[in-house]
Design an enzyme around this catalytic site. Structure first.
Site, PDB file in Angstrom:
ATOM      1  N   ASP A  84      45.303  61.908  -3.496  1.00 44.72           N
ATOM      2  CA  ASP A  84      46.163  61.120  -2.732  1.00 44.72           C
ATOM      3  C   ASP A  84      47.745  62.808  -2.350  1.00 44.72           C
ATOM      4  O   ASP A  84      47.514  64.078  -2.708  1.00 44.72           O
ATOM      5  CB  ASP A  84      47.924  61.279  -4.328  1.00 44.72           C
ATOM      6  CG  ASP A  84      47.889  62.328  -4.998  1.00 44.72           C
ATOM      7  OD1 ASP A  84      47.515  63.021  -4.714  1.00 44.72           O
ATOM      8  OD2 ASP A  84      48.808  61.142  -5.704  1.00 44.72           O
ATOM      9  N   ASP A 115      52.507  59.682  -4.083  1.00 48.47           N
ATOM     10  CA  ASP A 115      53.473  59.374  -5.210  1.00 48.47           C
ATOM     11  C   ASP A 115      54.527  60.196  -4.694  1.00 48.47           C
ATOM     12  O   ASP A 115      54.615  61.656  -4.000  1.00 48.47           O
ATOM     13  CB  ASP A 115      52.470  60.504  -6.497  1.00 48.47           C
ATOM     14  CG  ASP A 115      52.395  59.946  -7.237  1.00 48.47           C
ATOM     15  OD1 ASP A 115      52.114  58.683  -6.926  1.00 48.47           O
ATOM     16  OD2 ASP A 115      51.017  60.618  -7.911  1.00 48.47           O
ATOM     17  N   ASP A 122      51.472  64.721  -3.020  1.00 47.44           N
ATOM     18  CA  ASP A 122      52.500  64.658  -3.780  1.00 47.44           C
ATOM     19  C   ASP A 122      54.046  64.997  -2.972  1.00 47.44           C
ATOM     20  O   ASP A 122      53.997  65.928  -2.223  1.00 47.44           O
ATOM     21  CB  ASP A 122      52.594  64.604  -5.260  1.00 47.44           C
ATOM     22  CG  ASP A 122      50.892  64.544  -5.696  1.00 47.44           C
ATOM     23  OD1 ASP A 122      51.185  63.380  -6.249  1.00 47.44           O
ATOM     24  OD2 ASP A 122      49.920  64.437  -5.902  1.00 47.44           O
TER      25      ASP A 122
HETATM   26  N1  CTP Z   1      51.382  64.374 -12.615  1.00 45.21           N
HETATM   27  C1  CTP Z   1      52.146  64.453 -13.997  1.00 45.21           C
HETATM   28  N2  CTP Z   1      52.715  63.040 -14.665  1.00 45.21           N
HETATM   29  C2  CTP Z   1      51.676  61.633 -13.905  1.00 45.21           C
HETATM   30  C3  CTP Z   1      50.477  62.519 -13.195  1.00 45.21           C
HETATM   31  C4  CTP Z   1      50.840  63.767 -12.485  1.00 45.21           C
HETATM   32  O1  CTP Z   1      53.046  65.099 -13.945  1.00 45.21           O
HETATM   33  N3  CTP Z   1      52.094  60.482 -14.909  1.00 45.21           N
HETATM   34  C5  CTP Z   1      51.618  66.304 -12.430  1.00 45.21           C
HETATM   35  C6  CTP Z   1      50.095  66.708 -13.206  1.00 45.21           C
HETATM   36  O2  CTP Z   1      49.980  67.594 -14.451  1.00 45.21           O
HETATM   37  C7  CTP Z   1      50.277  67.026 -11.770  1.00 45.21           C
HETATM   38  C8  CTP Z   1      50.547  66.327 -10.297  1.00 45.21           C
HETATM   39  O3  CTP Z   1      51.316  65.789 -11.589  1.00 45.21           O
HETATM   40  O4  CTP Z   1      50.553  68.435 -12.115  1.00 45.21           O
HETATM   41  C9  CTP Z   1      49.751  66.452  -8.803  1.00 45.21           C
HETATM   42  O5  CTP Z   1      48.668  64.852 -10.225  1.00 45.21           O
HETATM   43  P1  CTP Z   1      47.706  64.809  -9.285  1.00 45.21           P
HETATM   44  O6  CTP Z   1      48.117  63.575  -7.732  1.00 45.21           O
HETATM   45  O7  CTP Z   1      47.500  63.473 -10.352  1.00 45.21           O
HETATM   46  O8  CTP Z   1      46.328  65.718  -9.048  1.00 45.21           O
HETATM   47  P2  CTP Z   1      46.579  66.342  -7.683  1.00 45.21           P
HETATM   48  O9  CTP Z   1      46.751  67.702  -8.179  1.00 45.21           O
HETATM   49  O10 CTP Z   1      47.607  66.620  -6.741  1.00 45.21           O
HETATM   50  O11 CTP Z   1      44.588  66.239  -7.519  1.00 45.21           O
HETATM   51  P3  CTP Z   1      44.576  65.675  -6.251  1.00 45.21           P
HETATM   52  O12 CTP Z   1      44.599  66.883  -5.732  1.00 45.21           O
HETATM   53  O13 CTP Z   1      43.282  65.447  -6.009  1.00 45.21           O
HETATM   54  O14 CTP Z   1      45.585  64.406  -5.850  1.00 45.21           O
HETATM   55 MN    MN Z   2      48.074  64.785  -5.859  1.00 50.12          MN
HETATM   56 MN    MN Z   3      49.209  61.899  -7.604  1.00 47.21          MN
END
Ligand code: CTP
Ligand code: MN
Ligand code: MN
Length: 519
Positions: A331, A443, A333
């Site tokens: 995703d 997000d 963020d």
């Molecule tokens: N996070 C959070 N609360 C959530 C979901 C996620 O605080 N309910 C934080 C996670 O701890 C992470 C960050 O948001 O540090 C990003 O989460 P995520 O998008 O799931 O992971 P990524 O590291 O960005 O991996 P990807 O590249 O696959 O998106």
């Molecule tokens: Mn992410």
């Molecule tokens: Mn995320």
């Protein structure tokens, strides 16, 4: 230990011409086991016994090399300690070349001759190397004390451990999942590939189970447990179903127990899906296709435009994996704030409305900010990361958008029509063939400026790095860290910060930049 004399151990070390492995002392026989290249160490064995054993092995179809080289896979010696052989080996390779996989005792050789084939190596065959003699790795125990870049020298090991972690998480066995993730993170930060179990002595977080997996890979090239997990129907079904946005492992497990193993079976079943899950099914293929950095940048442009329109002065920062330097993610963020405390109140609904009015959103769910220091403060566990105003969304990204024109169409484009195209139909292209857009998970998080450094640190990840930061704060510092604040239980006070660096300082940690938080 007294260093071995770097004497010429073997008459054949000098002036040899041995480029054929089996032409040992005149014997020629076809090699039956090409993966095994034996070298017999003359030291203590003596030249005549060595010659006799070499002939025996060659007659049995083993590849014996007269001279040591990088081709050798099995070094066999008699009456030498592991340290002695290791040290001899270093003298042959200047200590630089990586060692042959196996340093073995004569017992392996004689048993293999008896069996007429290379027998499986067990610990009794392996030379025991004195701990003080091995080049062991050493790393601090908390992932937040380590620098973990995206460069991974142990992908075979970490892929297997990640897979087992994933299976544990999909089975709602959090403890097991974390144990595998920790082991995996330790291997990710090593600056060289692991070649022997003995190098792992003293490394933190490697439990019995993880060590077994690693040993299996070092000896057999693959982990049988990881391989069989990957192929299991249950793993495949759990992955497929939790790949639907809005479906967690509990729901997936319930469906599997009802016999639902595929998306077709899910849509055929009478299950009513919630709004998130329906969107997840509608955009399944897109959402399971990694998001590229170019796509993330393209979405940044859109979010930036929304902010400029609804609240000039508001800023956004790319967080999550892309901030850590990843080239793809599941995703995108973003963390949004405004330099004036309080100006950010009510911002999210306005951003969302603007995005909606421009047709950029296929799905969104906004949750209000529910964090109140006075109420949620120290008593609340630090693990609560969910209290910002935040929006889980699915963007509709034009493939011809800024910076994306050069990207070629994906193989899966236009697929997924059997899941229904409620939203898609709105902008189906004239030709009906190629979809001009794709769905991307985004997000959005809004933070007041006073909490911004904590939010930035908390949302940059990786998930394990965050978990370890909070564990460090609690265990080592009697502090409680969240994405909102840092509370010092000893001083009974909140520690303020205006940058991530200050938070690391409060925690007594060296600053680790985002690109080195890929634990
Ligand atoms: N996070 C959070 N609360 C959530 C979901 C996620 O605080 N309910 C934080 C996670 O701890 C992470 C960050 O948001 O540090 C990003 O989460 P995520 O998008 O799931 O992971 P990524 O590291 O960005 O991996 P990807 O590249 O696959 O998106
Ligand atoms: Mn992410
Ligand atoms: Mn995320």
């Amino acid at each position: 230990m007294v260093p071995l004399k770097r004497r010429k151990l073997l008459s054949t070390q000098t002036g040899n011409n041995g480029n054929s492995g089996t032409d040992v002392i005149g014997v020629k026989a076809p090699v039956k086991f090409p993966d095994v290249v034996i070298f017999l160490l003359e030291r203590k064995m003596g030249a005549s016994r060595r010659a006799f054993l070499s002939q025996l092995a060659a007659k049995n179809g083993f590849h014996v090399q007269e001279t040591f080289s990088g081709m050798v896979t099995h070094v066999v010696s008699e009456g030498n300690s592991g340290a002695e052989v290791g040290s001899w080996l270093d003298s042959q390779t200047d200590g630089s070349a990586h060692r042959p996989v196996h340093l073995l005792d004569m017992s392996w050789f004689t048993q293999s001759m008896k069996a007429g084939r290379p027998i499986d190596i067990t610990d009794t065959h392996r030379l025991q190397v004195d701990e003080s003699e091995v080049e062991v790795f050493s790393v601090p125990s908390f992932a937040c004390q380590r620098r973990t870049t995206l460069e991974n020298h142990n992908t075979v090991l970490t892929d297997a451990l990640s897979l087992l972690a994933e299976m544990a998480e999909l089975s709602a066995e959090e403890g097991r999942g974390v144990a595998f993730r920790r082991a995996c993170a330790v291997l990710k930060c090593l600056n060289e590939p692991v070649t022997a179990m003995s190098q792992l002595r003293g490394l933190p977080c490697l439990g019995e189970h993880s060590l077994r997996v690693i040993q299996d890979i070092l000896e057999n090239g693959a982990s049988s447990e990881a391989e069989s997990t990957k192929c299991s129907e249950r793993f495949k079904a759990l992955k497929l179903l939790t790949g639907v946005f809005g479906v967690g492992c509990k729901t997936a497990d319930r469906w599997i127990r009802e016999g639902i193993l595929s998306l077709q079976q899910l849509t055929d079943s009478a299950h009513s899906l919630n709004r998130a899950q329906q969107a997840g099914v509608d955009h399944y293929d897109d959402l399971n296709q990694p998001v590229t950095k170019a796509e993330a940048d393209s979405i940044s442009v859109i979010v930036e435009k929304a902010l400029v329109t609804v609240l000039p002065g508001a800023t956004m920062t790319l967080i999550g994996g892309f901030r850590r330097g990843k080239q793809t993610g599941h995703d995108v963020d973003f963390l949004i704030t405004h330099p004036e405390e309080g100006a950010e109140v009510g911002l999210m609904p306005r951003v969302v409305s603007w995005l909606q009015s421009k047709g950029f959103l296929l799905y969104q769910k906004t949750t209000r900010n529910s964090y109140l220091e006075a109420k949620d403060g120290p008593a609340r566990p630090a693990s609560n990361m969910d209290r910002f105003e935040r929006c889980f969304s699915i963007f509709k990204l034009d493939k011809q958008g800024p910076g994306l024109q050069s990207h070629t169409q994906r193989a899966t484009d236009g697929e997924g029509s059997h899941f229904g195209d409620a939203v898609d139909s709105v902008c189906e292209p004239e030709n009906g063939q190629i979809k001009q857009w794709r769905a991307v998970r985004v997000d959005l998080v809004v933070s007041p400026i006073s909490q911004f450094p904590f939010a930035l640190l908390g949302w940059t990840g990786s998930k394990l790095f965050e978990r370890e930061l909070r564990r460090w704060a609690g265990h080592e510092k009697s502090m409680s860290l969240s994405s909102h604040a840092l509370y010092d239980s000893t001083q009974r006070t909140y520690l303020r910060a205006t940058s991530e660096e200050e938070i690391f300082t409060h925690l007594g940690l060296e600053f680790i930049p985002p690109s080195e938080r890929n634990a």
